[in-house]
Write a protein that holds these residues in place. Sequence first.
Motif, short mmCIF file in Angstrom:
data_model
loop_
_atom_site.label_atom_id
_atom_site.label_comp_id
_atom_site.label_asym_id
_atom_site.label_seq_id
_atom_site.Cartn_x
_atom_site.Cartn_y
_atom_site.Cartn_z
N PRO A 74 0.85 -1.20 0.00
CA PRO A 74 0.00 0.00 0.00
C PRO A 74 0.88 1.25 0.00
CG PRO A 74 -0.71 -1.55 1.71
CD PRO A 74 0.57 -2.08 1.15
N GLY A 75 0.54 2.20 -0.84
CA GLY A 75 1.31 3.43 -0.90
C GLY A 75 2.36 3.43 -2.00
N ALA A 76 2.58 2.27 -2.65
CA ALA A 76 3.59 2.21 -3.71
C ALA A 76 3.15 3.04 -4.93
CB ALA A 76 3.83 0.76 -4.12
N GLY A 77 1.86 3.25 -5.06
CA GLY A 77 1.36 4.05 -6.18
C GLY A 77 0.59 3.24 -7.21
N LYS A 78 0.08 2.10 -6.81
CA LYS A 78 -0.61 1.22 -7.77
C LYS A 78 -1.84 1.88 -8.40
CE LYS A 78 -1.12 -1.93 -4.68
NZ LYS A 78 -0.36 -1.22 -3.63
N SER A 79 -2.67 2.52 -7.56
CA SER A 79 -3.88 3.12 -8.15
C SER A 79 -3.52 4.32 -9.01
CB SER A 79 -4.91 3.58 -7.13
OG SER A 79 -4.61 3.16 -5.87
N THR A 80 -2.55 5.10 -8.56
CA THR A 80 -2.15 6.25 -9.37
C THR A 80 -1.59 5.77 -10.71
OG1 THR A 80 -1.52 7.24 -7.25
CG2 THR A 80 -0.88 8.43 -9.24
N PHE A 81 -0.82 4.71 -10.66
CA PHE A 81 -0.24 4.14 -11.88
C PHE A 81 -1.33 3.56 -12.79
CE2 PHE A 81 1.37 0.44 -14.19
CZ PHE A 81 2.37 1.02 -14.94
N ASP A 116 -11.23 2.22 0.68
CA ASP A 116 -12.28 2.86 -0.10
C ASP A 116 -11.91 4.26 -0.56
OD1 ASP A 116 -13.93 0.69 0.27
OD2 ASP A 116 -14.58 1.41 2.23
N LYS A 117 -10.65 4.66 -0.31
CA LYS A 117 -10.28 6.02 -0.69
C LYS A 117 -10.53 6.23 -2.19
CE LYS A 117 -5.65 4.30 -0.96
NZ LYS A 117 -4.41 4.64 -1.60
N THR A 118 -10.67 7.46 -2.54
CA THR A 118 -10.93 7.77 -3.94
C THR A 118 -9.74 7.31 -4.76
OG1 THR A 118 -11.98 9.74 -3.14
CG2 THR A 118 -11.63 9.59 -5.50
N ILE A 211 10.11 0.80 -10.52
CA ILE A 211 10.41 1.65 -9.37
C ILE A 211 9.63 2.94 -9.60
CG2 ILE A 211 12.24 2.64 -7.93
CD1 ILE A 211 12.99 -0.21 -8.39
N ASN A 212 8.59 3.12 -8.82
CA ASN A 212 7.69 4.27 -9.03
C ASN A 212 8.18 5.49 -8.23
OD1 ASN A 212 5.39 5.61 -10.00
ND2 ASN A 212 4.20 5.04 -8.18
N LYS A 213 7.53 6.59 -8.45
CA LYS A 213 7.84 7.88 -7.79
C LYS A 213 9.22 8.39 -8.19
CE LYS A 213 4.69 6.74 -4.03
NZ LYS A 213 4.21 6.99 -2.69
N ALA A 214 9.63 8.04 -9.41
CA ALA A 214 10.90 8.55 -9.92
C ALA A 214 10.67 9.96 -10.45
CB ALA A 214 11.44 7.63 -11.01
N ASP A 215 10.43 10.87 -9.53
CA ASP A 215 10.24 12.27 -9.93
C ASP A 215 10.85 13.18 -8.87
OD1 ASP A 215 8.25 12.12 -7.84
OD2 ASP A 215 6.83 11.37 -9.32
N GLY A 216 11.03 14.45 -9.22
CA GLY A 216 11.60 15.42 -8.29
C GLY A 216 12.93 14.95 -7.73
N SER A 251 7.09 7.41 -13.13
CA SER A 251 6.37 8.27 -12.20
C SER A 251 4.90 8.25 -12.58
CB SER A 251 6.90 9.71 -12.26
OG SER A 251 5.98 10.56 -11.59
N ALA A 252 4.11 7.68 -11.71
CA ALA A 252 2.68 7.60 -11.99
C ALA A 252 2.07 8.99 -11.98
CB ALA A 252 2.00 6.71 -10.95
N VAL A 253 2.70 9.92 -11.25
CA VAL A 253 2.15 11.26 -11.14
C VAL A 253 2.44 12.10 -12.39
CG1 VAL A 253 2.42 13.46 -9.92
CG2 VAL A 253 1.98 11.37 -8.62
N THR A 254 3.69 12.08 -12.85
CA THR A 254 4.00 12.87 -14.05
C THR A 254 3.67 12.07 -15.32
OG1 THR A 254 6.26 12.05 -14.30
CG2 THR A 254 5.95 13.96 -12.84
P1 GDP Z 1 -1.41 2.36 -3.72
O1 GDP Z 1 -1.78 2.18 -2.29
O2 GDP Z 1 -0.26 1.50 -4.11
O3 GDP Z 1 -2.57 2.24 -4.66
O4 GDP Z 1 -0.84 3.85 -3.85
P2 GDP Z 1 -1.57 5.18 -4.34
O5 GDP Z 1 -1.70 5.20 -5.81
O6 GDP Z 1 -2.78 5.40 -3.55
O7 GDP Z 1 -0.47 6.26 -3.98
C1 GDP Z 1 -0.02 6.48 -2.65
C2 GDP Z 1 0.50 7.90 -2.52
O8 GDP Z 1 1.66 8.06 -3.34
C3 GDP Z 1 -0.51 8.94 -3.01
O9 GDP Z 1 -0.43 10.04 -2.16
C4 GDP Z 1 -0.01 9.28 -4.39
O10 GDP Z 1 -0.33 10.60 -4.76
C5 GDP Z 1 1.49 9.12 -4.27
N1 GDP Z 1 2.11 8.73 -5.52
C6 GDP Z 1 1.73 7.72 -6.34
N2 GDP Z 1 2.51 7.68 -7.43
C7 GDP Z 1 3.41 8.67 -7.28
C8 GDP Z 1 4.52 9.13 -8.11
O11 GDP Z 1 4.81 8.62 -9.19
N3 GDP Z 1 5.23 10.18 -7.62
C9 GDP Z 1 4.94 10.78 -6.45
N4 GDP Z 1 5.70 11.80 -6.07
N5 GDP Z 1 3.92 10.39 -5.66
C10 GDP Z 1 3.17 9.33 -6.08
#
Ligand code: GDP
Length: 341
Positions: A74-81, A116-118, A211-216, A251-254
């Motif tokens: 949890p928190g790795a960024g799966k949903s964002t990705f 259940d978070k958005t 490897i996610n969150k490769a930004d900034g 980077s799932a965000v960018t």
């Molecule tokens: P999940 O629990 O694996 O589904 O993770 P989420 O997608 O909910 O992301 C967890 C947190 O990491 C959220 O606050 C996202 O905004 C943040 N996050 C996800 N992907 C990235 C990324 O590529 N870069 C950065 N900086 N933050 C990210």
Amino acid sequence: MDRRPGETPAPRRGRLPLERYIEGVRSGDRVILARAITLIESDREDDVEVAARLLDALLPDTGKARRVGITGVPGAGKSTFTDALGMHLIQDRGEKVAVLSVDPASPVSGGSILGDKTRMERLCLEDNAFIRPSSSRGQLGGVAPRTRETMLLCEAAGYSNILIETVGVGQSETAVRSMSDFFLLMLIPGAGDELQGTKRGIIEMVDAIAINKADGENKPRAERARVEYASALHLFPAPASGWAPRVVTCSAVTGEGVREIWSMILEHREHFEASGQLAELRSRQALRWMRELVILGLEGELRRDRAVALKLPELEENVRLGRATPFAASREVLSLFRKEK
Ligand code: GDP
């Protein structure tokens, strides 16, 4: 109605005639698709019968999608990705995508881990996306009781890409691996291997690590992590499939790297299709699923067995108090069960 377009509509009560499900799913009607999924998730005996006929009828329309499993803590960024990848598929490639999740209840709280978070904010507004959160487990046993069938229904409804998300807990990863063609492990730089559950067993299951969150300011750390994991993977024997797992950053965000990950998934698909390994993999998976369903079915029958139910409390009490061994008590349960047959 306050539902957003990508969200699954709440199923209405009552069952439709079989033909309506078949036509509705085939024509890509999302409301019917959602209700068909509810039907196959049902444990009622008459529903199970209709569900089996529905799946049989739709079988020829299944199997064409790319099935991609995504795991990570949890928190790795799966949903964002998933959101970013889904948008790439819809907007850049004009395709449809279904997102399913396998959410093992937390061993500690018993509550759901994915929560259940958005999630998937952009995707859930898209008409070409179908998002089905994991169902509560109800009476069904197993980790992902009907996710595989849900995937088949989505394929029959024309979703050419199925993304199945899970957290790296217990059996859920194995369950998702066993229904996907491509399995992606999502990590974040600097979180420590143990925390991220990168046990040897999981590494051996993956087709790629992202490897996610490769930004900034995280970028250099992500790159270091990529190199480290890539050299660690070199220590594993070369897989017989001819596909050596890759390590990439994104980077799932960018959105950086997301498109490249999809290209890699397509490349993998080509490799597996050309060599005949995709068909082989899928038939192995189907066989394994059949065996699991047999076990699950037996478990259900055992639970409903009257003779067993009558005797079980006493046997359990005996085991609890040390008056009987678990071995002897289990044999008695099984012999009661067999007698009923
Ligand atoms: P999940 O629990 O694996 O589904 O993770 P989420 O997608 O909910 O992301 C967890 C947190 O990491 C959220 O606050 C996202 O905004 C943040 N996050 C996800 N992907 C990235 C990324 O590529 N870069 C950065 N900086 N933050 C990210």
